[in-house]
Each structure stands twice: as C-alpha cells, then as structure tokens.
Design a protein around this motif. Structure first.
Motif, PDB file in Angstrom:
ATOM      1  N   SER A 229     -62.899  30.437 -76.258  1.00  0.00           N
ATOM      2  CA  SER A 229     -61.936  30.467 -77.368  1.00  0.00           C
ATOM      3  C   SER A 229     -62.338  31.494 -78.415  1.00  0.00           C
ATOM      4  N   SER A 230     -63.629  31.626 -78.669  1.00  0.00           N
ATOM      5  CA  SER A 230     -64.100  32.594 -79.657  1.00  0.00           C
ATOM      6  C   SER A 230     -63.870  34.030 -79.193  1.00  0.00           C
ATOM      7  N   ILE A 231     -64.072  34.288 -77.903  1.00  0.00           N
ATOM      8  CA  ILE A 231     -63.817  35.634 -77.381  1.00  0.00           C
ATOM      9  C   ILE A 231     -62.343  35.978 -77.502  1.00  0.00           C
ATOM     10  N   LEU A 232     -61.475  35.023 -77.188  1.00  0.00           N
ATOM     11  CA  LEU A 232     -60.037  35.253 -77.330  1.00  0.00           C
ATOM     12  C   LEU A 232     -59.654  35.462 -78.792  1.00  0.00           C
ATOM     13  N   ALA A 233     -60.280  34.693 -79.700  1.00  0.00           N
ATOM     14  CA  ALA A 233     -59.985  34.857 -81.122  1.00  0.00           C
ATOM     15  C   ALA A 233     -60.445  36.218 -81.629  1.00  0.00           C
ATOM     16  N   GLU A 234     -61.619  36.661 -81.180  1.00  0.00           N
ATOM     17  CA  GLU A 234     -62.101  37.989 -81.583  1.00  0.00           C
ATOM     18  C   GLU A 234     -61.169  39.081 -81.078  1.00  0.00           C
ATOM     19  N   ALA A 235     -60.705  38.940 -79.832  1.00  0.00           N
ATOM     20  CA  ALA A 235     -59.773  39.920 -79.292  1.00  0.00           C
ATOM     21  C   ALA A 235     -58.464  39.928 -80.070  1.00  0.00           C
ATOM     22  N   GLY A 241     -55.898  44.487 -85.833  1.00  0.00           N
ATOM     23  CA  GLY A 241     -56.482  45.475 -86.731  1.00  0.00           C
ATOM     24  C   GLY A 241     -57.421  44.908 -87.757  1.00  0.00           C
ATOM     25  N   LEU A 242     -57.944  43.678 -87.526  1.00  0.00           N
ATOM     26  CA  LEU A 242     -58.820  43.022 -88.492  1.00  0.00           C
ATOM     27  C   LEU A 242     -60.275  43.016 -88.036  1.00  0.00           C
ATOM     28  N   GLY A 243     -60.578  43.695 -86.937  1.00  0.00           N
ATOM     29  CA  GLY A 243     -61.952  43.761 -86.471  1.00  0.00           C
ATOM     30  C   GLY A 243     -62.708  44.905 -87.129  1.00  0.00           C
ATOM     31  N   ASP A 244     -63.927  45.115 -86.663  1.00  0.00           N
ATOM     32  CA  ASP A 244     -64.752  46.193 -87.189  1.00  0.00           C
ATOM     33  C   ASP A 244     -64.321  47.498 -86.527  1.00  0.00           C
ATOM     34  N   PRO A 245     -63.790  48.452 -87.300  1.00  0.00           N
ATOM     35  CA  PRO A 245     -63.300  49.697 -86.685  1.00  0.00           C
ATOM     36  C   PRO A 245     -64.412  50.609 -86.185  1.00  0.00           C
ATOM     37  N   THR A 246     -65.652  50.318 -86.540  1.00  0.00           N
ATOM     38  CA  THR A 246     -66.754  51.208 -86.149  1.00  0.00           C
ATOM     39  C   THR A 246     -67.388  50.825 -84.810  1.00  0.00           C
ATOM     40  N   VAL A 247     -66.968  49.726 -84.207  1.00  0.00           N
ATOM     41  CA  VAL A 247     -67.542  49.291 -82.939  1.00  0.00           C
ATOM     42  C   VAL A 247     -66.452  49.220 -81.879  1.00  0.00           C
ATOM     43  N   VAL A 248     -66.873  49.229 -80.641  1.00  0.00           N
ATOM     44  CA  VAL A 248     -65.948  49.153 -79.509  1.00  0.00           C
ATOM     45  C   VAL A 248     -65.969  47.724 -78.962  1.00  0.00           C
ATOM     46  N   GLY A 251     -60.875  43.723 -77.590  1.00  0.00           N
ATOM     47  CA  GLY A 251     -59.701  43.584 -78.440  1.00  0.00           C
ATOM     48  C   GLY A 251     -59.386  44.865 -79.177  1.00  0.00           C
ATOM     49  N   GLY A 252     -60.427  45.591 -79.601  1.00  0.00           N
ATOM     50  CA  GLY A 252     -60.212  46.871 -80.265  1.00  0.00           C
ATOM     51  C   GLY A 252     -59.578  47.895 -79.337  1.00  0.00           C
ATOM     52  N   LEU A 253     -59.936  47.875 -78.049  1.00  0.00           N
ATOM     53  CA  LEU A 253     -59.319  48.780 -77.091  1.00  0.00           C
ATOM     54  C   LEU A 253     -57.830  48.479 -76.932  1.00  0.00           C
ATOM     55  N   LEU A 254     -57.478  47.200 -76.932  1.00  0.00           N
ATOM     56  CA  LEU A 254     -56.062  46.843 -76.856  1.00  0.00           C
ATOM     57  C   LEU A 254     -55.310  47.303 -78.103  1.00  0.00           C
TER      58      LEU A 254
END
Length: 304
Positions: A229-235, A241-248, A251-254
């Motif tokens: 559930s946490s992995i899905l929430a992070e994705a 667009g609420l994740g860390d833009p400096t890391v890959v 979810g960021g790839l999507l």
C-alpha cells in the motif's frame, strides 16, 4: 575418574535456541505456501536489482545532460525499453527507480505500523478516558480519505522523500491501531496478566513483557501487507507531482510520461515498464504478507 563437565546453559543461550527453533518452524510452514514463495522470490529479485543498481546502470543514469539517446526512441537492441523525453535509457531508470520506491515503501510501512502499534497497545491497556480519546482520534483518521490527507501533508511541506514517507506513515496507521487494540484486549483478558499485576507488575511491564510479544506476529504480518500500500501511495503522490523531483522513482516516471504526452502519442514503452514494476512489487508483498499472516495465524486458512 572424574565426570566430564556439564555444559552450562544460561538464559541467553536458551533464548537463542528458542528463537532458532521458532524461525525454523516459521520457515517450514512458510514453504508450504506456494504463492508466498513466488512473492518472496520476486521480492528477492527486485531487492537484488535495487542493491546492484549502482554497478549495473551507474549513478549517472538519471543525468539529463549526458543522455545517450534521442528523445522518445522506441525499444531497440541498444535501449530495450526505449528512451524517455530527455533521451535517457528507460531500462536504467526503471532499475534505479526500484531503489527509491522500495525504500519509501518499507520506511513508510514501518512508520505507519509503529504508530498504529503504539496507539493500539496503549488504547487497549488504558481503557479509561485516555483510551477513549485515542480511539476517537483513530476513528476520525479512519473516516477521512487517506490519499486526501497524504496529498494535503505533501502539499504544505517541502517536496522530499522524507515528506512522502511522513505523509504516508501518519495517514495509514488507524487500521493497524484497531487490529492491535483488539489483540491487546484479548491478551489482557488472560489470567496470567492478572497474576503479573498482582505480583507488582506495572503498566510498562505488562505492555512490554506480556502484550507486545503477543501482538508482534500481527504487527509483522501487517507490516508486510502495508508495504504494498505504501509503494502504491508513493507512486500516486509522485504521479500527482508531489514527490521529490530530484530522485527517480516509478511513480515519478509515470508523471514524466504524462507530462510528455506519452498517452496521446502512443509511446507505450514510457508507461508500461514502471506501471508493471509497481504492480508486480505490490502483488509480491501482498502474497508474502498473506502467507506470513496465515503462518502466524493458522485459523485463517490452509496453505495456498
């Protein structure tokens, strides 16, 4: 003739022997769950890929300035999963993203279950006004949409991995708290708890020495289930667009694929690999969690 000295077995040695026997019994029963073994094998593969990513793809795989290909190249011998909008190798990005997605999922799940366990044990032990207030707070979190609360926290705080972990952890603990509280009430209704209190055992002694060991199997199973559930929430947060833009991350790839118009342009190779990775890891953790839950609580069913 003197008799050979008798080996002295201390309490620590006995405790280690009991732990080894318990671990052996756990593994013997876990191996009877075919689905759990499949999930464990998949998780082992993903963990190996994530740990060896610096050696296999290098830390410069996310560099935009040193991109090896042209933007949005379709899969080829050089780029098995194609390239992204900047010409970066998508296979390398998916491999590197496993590190972030798995790390965030594990830490967020541990934080969530830790909060839920503390709230559940204390609410079940202190049944007066303190326990009532804790349960009303838990009920409030239960009826509130988890994703909305996580988005609100991630919006008002700085965009970083720590924010994402905190946002997920502090919004997903109520289910664990409810389960742990019910188990705590069942444990404290047993006669040996009354005897321990009669012999002078205080609140901390009862909760740490008697309640906590009995609820740990439930906590372990809940942790395994919460990781998916946490992995899905992070994705989801990264996709919004609420994740860390400096890391890959996956979810960021999507999110990058959506911004690049991969859906309308038909660039399926930009969307499918990270989506499949998220689905497979979430399914693997769920299979492992169900197997662990069944092993620790045989009444849930037979081996699968």
């Amino acid at each position: 003739m003197t008799a050979p000295p008798v080996a002295q077995t201390g309490p620590r040695a006995l405790a280690r022997q009991r732990r080894r026997r318990s671990a052996a019994r756990f593994w013997a029963r876990y191996r009877t769950h075919r689905a759990g073994l499949v999930g464990l094998a998949a998780l082992g593969l993903f963990a190996l890929v994530a740990l060896t990513a610096p050696l296999t793809v290098g830390s410069d795989v996310s560099s935009v300035t040193d991109a090896p290909g042209r933007p949005l190249e379709s899969p080829s011998a050089q780029f098995p999963l194609g390239t992204d909008q900047f010409g970066r190798n998508l296979l390398g990005l998916v491999i590197w993203g496993a590190r972030v997605s798995l790390l965030v999922g594990l830490l967020a799940a541990v934080l969530s279950v830790a909060i839920g366990a503390v709230v559940g044990i204390t609410a079940g032990h202190f049944r007066g006004a303190y326990g009532t207030v804790l349960m009303r707070v838990t009920d409030w979190f239960l009826v509130m949409p988890t994703l909305v609360l996580a988005i609100a926290l991630a919006t008002v705080m700085s965009r970083s991995l720590g924010t994402v972990i905190l946002a997920i952890g502090v919004t997903t603990w109520p289910t664990t708290a409810r389960l742990v509280r019910a188990q705590t009430l069942a444990v404290e209704s047993r006669p040996y708890i009354e005897r321990a209190q009669a012999l002078g055992g205080g609140h901390w002694h009862v909760m740490s020495r008697h309640v906590l060991p009995n609820v740990m199997p439930l906590v372990l199973a809940q942790t395994t289930l919460m990781v998916s559930s946490s992995i899905l929430a992070e994705a989801t947060l990264a996709f919004l667009g609420l994740g860390d833009p400096t890391v890959v991350s996956w979810g960021g790839l999507l999110q990058d694929a959506r911004e690049a118009g991969a859906v309308s342009a038909g660039d399926w190779w930009y969307l499918v690999p990270p989506g499949i990775a998220i689905a497979v890891v979430a399914l693997a953790f769920t299979l492992c969690g169900r197997a662990v839950e069944s092993v620790l609580n045989p009444r849930l069913g037979v081996a699968g």
